[in-house]
Design a protein around this motif. Structure first.
Motif, short mmCIF file in Angstrom:
data_model
loop_
_atom_site.label_atom_id
_atom_site.label_comp_id
_atom_site.label_asym_id
_atom_site.label_seq_id
_atom_site.Cartn_x
_atom_site.Cartn_y
_atom_site.Cartn_z
N PRO A 184 0.80 -1.10 -0.02
CA PRO A 184 0.35 0.21 -0.32
C PRO A 184 0.59 1.20 0.22
N VAL A 201 -4.72 2.16 -8.99
CA VAL A 201 -5.68 2.31 -8.19
C VAL A 201 -7.36 2.12 -8.95
N GLY A 218 -9.62 2.06 -3.37
CA GLY A 218 -9.35 1.18 -2.76
C GLY A 218 -9.01 -0.75 -3.25
N SER A 238 -8.67 -1.58 -6.73
CA SER A 238 -6.97 -1.90 -6.63
C SER A 238 -6.69 -2.72 -6.29
N GLU A 239 -7.39 -2.97 -4.97
CA GLU A 239 -6.54 -4.50 -3.65
C GLU A 239 -6.65 -5.73 -4.72
N THR A 266 -1.33 -0.60 -4.08
CA THR A 266 -2.32 0.18 -3.98
C THR A 266 -2.18 1.49 -3.87
N THR A 308 -3.76 3.42 -1.32
CA THR A 308 -4.92 3.99 -0.23
C THR A 308 -5.73 5.00 -0.47
N GLY A 336 -7.66 5.41 -2.53
CA GLY A 336 -7.86 4.94 -3.97
C GLY A 336 -8.25 7.05 -4.43
#
Length: 197
Positions: free
Chosen positions: A9, A69, A73, A76-77, A92, A94, A96
């Protein structure tokens, strides 16, 4: 067998400092992307990510880091988990693009009048609310229509418990949420070029 990669992150400040060295991939829908994205971000919607895997491997094999992104978030995770399954390391953002904008950082919009649509979360809220109201209204004509409202409520509870959203998947398939084929091919070419810089 290789060990699974863990997504790293990055907060908005870390991402901003490293932005020139990052290949940024925005996994939101094209409409969400058009409403504002990180500078230099390339749009590869989450449901098209597997098609982009060969192009995404190139930036990670070069010096460029990959940053994924989305709006908050969560997507993206999921994207980072898929990339990790294929041996692609990615970070990623955090929070977004919402956190990026809240921190006062600039969002870019595509040139040429690209279409902007509501964020997927807003589309889901609108659709769910409209269906609930329709079910309640039609329930005045026949009580069986109230099952529509109950079904949407059950779907929302299931969505929260599983951290998935079937309605978002369905809405993502609508034409205004899909990339144009030429746009997506150009994005893949830019990703491949980013891997050779």
């Amino acid at each position: 067998m290789t060990t699974p990669l863990t997504p790293r992150p990055l907060d908005t400040q870390q991402a901003r400092e490293r932005l020139p060295r990052l290949t940024v991939v925005d996994v939101r829908t094209p409409g969400e992307y058009a409403s504002g994205h990180l500078p230099g971000a390339l749009n590869v919607p989450l449901d098209r990510l597997e098609r982009a895997l060969p192009a995404l491997k190139e930036p990670t094999e070069s010096a460029a880091e990959l940053l994924v992104v989305c709006a908050s978030g969560a997507r993206s995770e999921k994207a980072c988990a898929l990339l990790a399954e294929h041996g692609i390391a990615a970070a990623t953002l955090t929070g977004g693009t919402s956190a990026w904008a809240a921190a006062g950082h600039e969002l870019h919009r595509p040139a040429g009048g690209a279409r902007a649509t509501w964020a997927m979360e807003r589309q889901v809220r609108f659709t769910a609310g409209a269906l609930v109201l329709a079910g309640l209204g039609l329930g005045l004509l026949h009580p069986a229509w109230q099952l529509l409202s109950a079904g949407i409520a059950g779907g929302l509870v299931f969505s929260a418990l599983t951290n998935t959203c079937g309605m978002a998947v369905l809405l993502g398939k609508l034409p205004h949420n899909r990339p144009r084929p030429a746009d997506f091919d150009a994005t893949l070419a830019r990703l491949a070029a980013a891997g050779r810089r």
